[in-house]
Design an enzyme around this catalytic site. Sequence first.
Site, PDB file in Angstrom:
ATOM      1  N   ASP A  37       0.838  -1.203   0.000  1.00 27.05           N
ATOM      2  CA  ASP A  37       0.000   0.000   0.000  1.00 27.05           C
ATOM      3  C   ASP A  37       0.876   1.256   0.000  1.00 27.05           C
ATOM      4  OD1 ASP A  37      -2.273  -1.510   0.081  1.00 27.05           O
ATOM      5  OD2 ASP A  37      -2.854  -0.976   2.122  1.00 27.05           O
ATOM      6  N   ARG A  46      -0.934  -0.842  -8.756  1.00 23.79           N
ATOM      7  CA  ARG A  46      -2.291  -0.402  -8.422  1.00 23.79           C
ATOM      8  C   ARG A  46      -2.292   1.129  -8.414  1.00 23.79           C
ATOM      9  NH1 ARG A  46      -3.802  -2.139  -2.686  1.00 23.79           N
ATOM     10  NH2 ARG A  46      -4.112  -4.129  -3.724  1.00 23.79           N
ATOM     11  N   GLY A  90      -5.349   8.513  -4.001  1.00 23.09           N
ATOM     12  CA  GLY A  90      -4.594   8.898  -2.805  1.00 23.09           C
ATOM     13  C   GLY A  90      -5.530   9.367  -1.709  1.00 23.09           C
ATOM     14  N   ARG A 120     -12.335   6.624   4.916  1.00 24.11           N
ATOM     15  CA  ARG A 120     -13.519   6.367   4.061  1.00 24.11           C
ATOM     16  C   ARG A 120     -14.580   7.449   4.291  1.00 24.11           C
ATOM     17  NH1 ARG A 120      -9.893   3.339   3.123  1.00 24.11           N
ATOM     18  NH2 ARG A 120      -9.530   5.073   1.748  1.00 24.11           N
TER      19      ARG A 120
HETATM   20  C1  LIG Z   1      -8.339  -1.232  -4.102  1.00 24.88           C
HETATM   21  C2  LIG Z   1      -7.980   0.089  -3.532  1.00 24.88           C
HETATM   22  C3  LIG Z   1      -6.799   0.244  -2.846  1.00 24.88           C
HETATM   23  C4  LIG Z   1      -6.428   1.482  -2.329  1.00 24.88           C
HETATM   24  N1  LIG Z   1      -5.198   1.620  -1.745  1.00 24.88           N
HETATM   25  C5  LIG Z   1      -4.792   2.855  -1.371  1.00 24.88           C
HETATM   26  C6  LIG Z   1      -3.464   3.071  -0.897  1.00 24.88           C
HETATM   27  O1  LIG Z   1      -2.634   2.164  -0.804  1.00 24.88           O
HETATM   28  N2  LIG Z   1      -3.111   4.340  -0.552  1.00 24.88           N
HETATM   29  C7  LIG Z   1      -3.984   5.401  -0.649  1.00 24.88           C
HETATM   30  O2  LIG Z   1      -3.591   6.535  -0.359  1.00 24.88           O
HETATM   31  N3  LIG Z   1      -5.258   5.211  -1.078  1.00 24.88           N
HETATM   32  C8  LIG Z   1      -5.665   3.977  -1.431  1.00 24.88           C
HETATM   33  N4  LIG Z   1      -6.960   3.804  -1.898  1.00 24.88           N
HETATM   34  C9  LIG Z   1      -7.969   4.896  -1.724  1.00 24.88           C
HETATM   35  C10 LIG Z   1      -7.936   5.871  -2.883  1.00 24.88           C
HETATM   36  O3  LIG Z   1      -6.739   6.602  -2.875  1.00 24.88           O
HETATM   37  C11 LIG Z   1      -9.107   6.857  -2.810  1.00 24.88           C
HETATM   38  O4  LIG Z   1      -9.044   7.579  -1.617  1.00 24.88           O
HETATM   39  C12 LIG Z   1     -10.480   6.220  -2.892  1.00 24.88           C
HETATM   40  O5  LIG Z   1     -10.478   5.123  -3.750  1.00 24.88           O
HETATM   41  C13 LIG Z   1     -11.509   7.233  -3.409  1.00 24.88           C
HETATM   42  O6  LIG Z   1     -11.127   7.691  -4.689  1.00 24.88           O
HETATM   43  P1  LIG Z   1     -11.914   7.300  -6.045  1.00 24.88           P
HETATM   44  O7  LIG Z   1     -10.891   6.974  -7.081  1.00 24.88           O
HETATM   45  O8  LIG Z   1     -12.876   6.244  -5.775  1.00 24.88           O
HETATM   46  O9  LIG Z   1     -12.561   8.653  -6.555  1.00 24.88           O
HETATM   47  P2  LIG Z   1     -13.364   9.830  -5.876  1.00 24.88           P
HETATM   48  O10 LIG Z   1     -13.198  11.007  -6.757  1.00 24.88           O
HETATM   49  O11 LIG Z   1     -13.003   9.970  -4.417  1.00 24.88           O
HETATM   50  O12 LIG Z   1     -14.847   9.286  -5.925  1.00 24.88           O
HETATM   51  C14 LIG Z   1     -15.535   9.090  -7.135  1.00 24.88           C
HETATM   52  C15 LIG Z   1     -16.890   8.487  -6.853  1.00 24.88           C
HETATM   53  O13 LIG Z   1     -16.715   7.173  -6.283  1.00 24.88           O
HETATM   54  C16 LIG Z   1     -17.659   6.943  -5.246  1.00 24.88           C
HETATM   55  N5  LIG Z   1     -16.936   6.800  -3.952  1.00 24.88           N
HETATM   56  C17 LIG Z   1     -15.645   7.149  -3.719  1.00 24.88           C
HETATM   57  N6  LIG Z   1     -15.299   6.888  -2.436  1.00 24.88           N
HETATM   58  C18 LIG Z   1     -16.397   6.401  -1.850  1.00 24.88           C
HETATM   59  C19 LIG Z   1     -16.675   5.965  -0.530  1.00 24.88           C
HETATM   60  N7  LIG Z   1     -15.752   5.987   0.441  1.00 24.88           N
HETATM   61  N8  LIG Z   1     -17.935   5.508  -0.270  1.00 24.88           N
HETATM   62  C20 LIG Z   1     -18.873   5.478  -1.255  1.00 24.88           C
HETATM   63  N9  LIG Z   1     -18.663   5.889  -2.525  1.00 24.88           N
HETATM   64  C21 LIG Z   1     -17.450   6.340  -2.825  1.00 24.88           C
HETATM   65  C22 LIG Z   1     -18.584   8.129  -5.254  1.00 24.88           C
HETATM   66  O14 LIG Z   1     -19.631   7.851  -6.158  1.00 24.88           O
HETATM   67  C23 LIG Z   1     -17.717   9.224  -5.797  1.00 24.88           C
HETATM   68  O15 LIG Z   1     -18.445  10.283  -6.384  1.00 24.88           O
HETATM   69  C24 LIG Z   1      -7.320   2.583  -2.459  1.00 24.88           C
HETATM   70  C25 LIG Z   1      -8.518   2.441  -3.157  1.00 24.88           C
HETATM   71  C26 LIG Z   1      -8.851   1.233  -3.707  1.00 24.88           C
HETATM   72  C27 LIG Z   1     -10.116   1.109  -4.481  1.00 24.88           C
END
Ligand SMILES: Cc1cc2nc3c(=O)[nH]c(=O)nc-3n(C[C@H](O)[C@H](O)[C@H](O)COP(=O)(O)OP(=O)(O)OC[C@H]3O[C@@H](n4cnc5c(N)ncnc54)[C@H](O)[C@@H]3O)c2cc1C
Length: 324
Positions: free
Chosen positions: A149, A200, A204, A305
């Site tokens: 991660d 991945r 962020g 989250r």
């Molecule tokens: C498999 C995986 C591994 C990850 N590992 C890391 C890591 O190692 N380090 C790190 O910094 N981050 C990690 N993340 C988190 C990531 O950086 C984002 O903070 C998170 O995924 C939200 O960004 P988004 O791309 O979904 O887009 P966003 O622009 O945040 O969201 C787009 C849309 O997705 C939906 N959505 C987003 N988040 C949520 C939520 N919490 N609940 C409900 N709906 C939501 C909503 O419809 C929103 O409008 C990971 C995410 C995933 C999916």
Amino acid sequence: MSTVVLSNPLRPALLAAARSQRAERGLTRMPVTKRIVDRFVAGESRDAALENVRELLRQNRFVTIDYLGEDTLDPAQAQHVVDEYLALIDALAQVPGRSESGCARPLEVSVKLSAFGQALPGDGHAVALNNARKVVEAAENAGVWVTFDAEDHTTTDSTLSIVRELRRDHPDTVGTVLQAYLRRTEDDCRAFAEEGARIRLCKGAYNEPETVAFRRKREVDASYLRCLRILMRGKGYPMVATHDPAMIEAAALLATAVPRGRDDFEFQMLYGIRPAEQDRLVRMGQHLRVYVPFGDQWYGYFVRRLAERPANLMFFLRSAAPGR
Ligand SMILES: Cc1cc2nc3c(=O)[nH]c(=O)nc-3n(C[C@H](O)[C@H](O)[C@H](O)COP(=O)(O)OP(=O)(O)OC[C@H]3O[C@@H](n4cnc5c(N)ncnc54)[C@H](O)[C@@H]3O)c2cc1C
């Protein structure tokens, strides 16, 4: 004061709370919290997590499992986390339905190096490398992938150097996360794509200063798309970790244009988030991996989250309101 346009104005305060022990004590004592946490966390015990993993595999999803915990400053706690990962990998070796699908391994563990001792004063980097090597060797023998991660930007150099060191001996087993909001990430994507690494790409989740990170949603999204293009056109295996419909559509279009077949990349989403979209991608025949966190150290993960989406925060506050 910056003029940053954030999608959620409470995000910086929540991300600060994610690292506050005082806030943690307050929130984890609230009787209602556990019920809400269950939406995002697949149980406190390994057995509970494995039950969820079996169900996800039955639904034709891949999994990556995270034993929750981070920022360990106690060597005994770091050892405990390593032991838990070794026991988890042992258990995963017995899980049916774990045969390879294309080049992808359906079972993966996700590791935070700060939970392996990376932040220990003095030799933290070496301790984390040593601990990570034990887990990677066990995972390779069990046919399980390991992805490291990405945490806050002060750890990125150390994490990526550990990943490169481990990839020398275990290139097929070890992958890492890159965060599109970091200004450096486009260059990191280029380098890892050239090496043929499994990457991945996420947006962020930490509260980073403007000096190192894009903070406007528009800029983060644009960076995500640039990084995605590099990874999809590169020699490695891209893991498109996002819930954002625009990023998902862009990845699908790029896969057709490059072209990249269904076995040559995958989508990833977090446990409990956008389950209907997860179903849709599986029905379309895409590989979809669910990030499955478990354990009792859920506080930091849970608050990140809440910070991502005002609706999650409102749902939590409404459930916590007196009289419910
Ligand atoms: C498999 C995986 C591994 C990850 N590992 C890391 C890591 O190692 N380090 C790190 O910094 N981050 C990690 N993340 C988190 C990531 O950086 C984002 O903070 C998170 O995924 C939200 O960004 P988004 O791309 O979904 O887009 P966003 O622009 O945040 O969201 C787009 C849309 O997705 C939906 N959505 C987003 N988040 C949520 C939520 N919490 N609940 C409900 N709906 C939501 C909503 O419809 C929103 O409008 C990971 C995410 C995933 C999916």
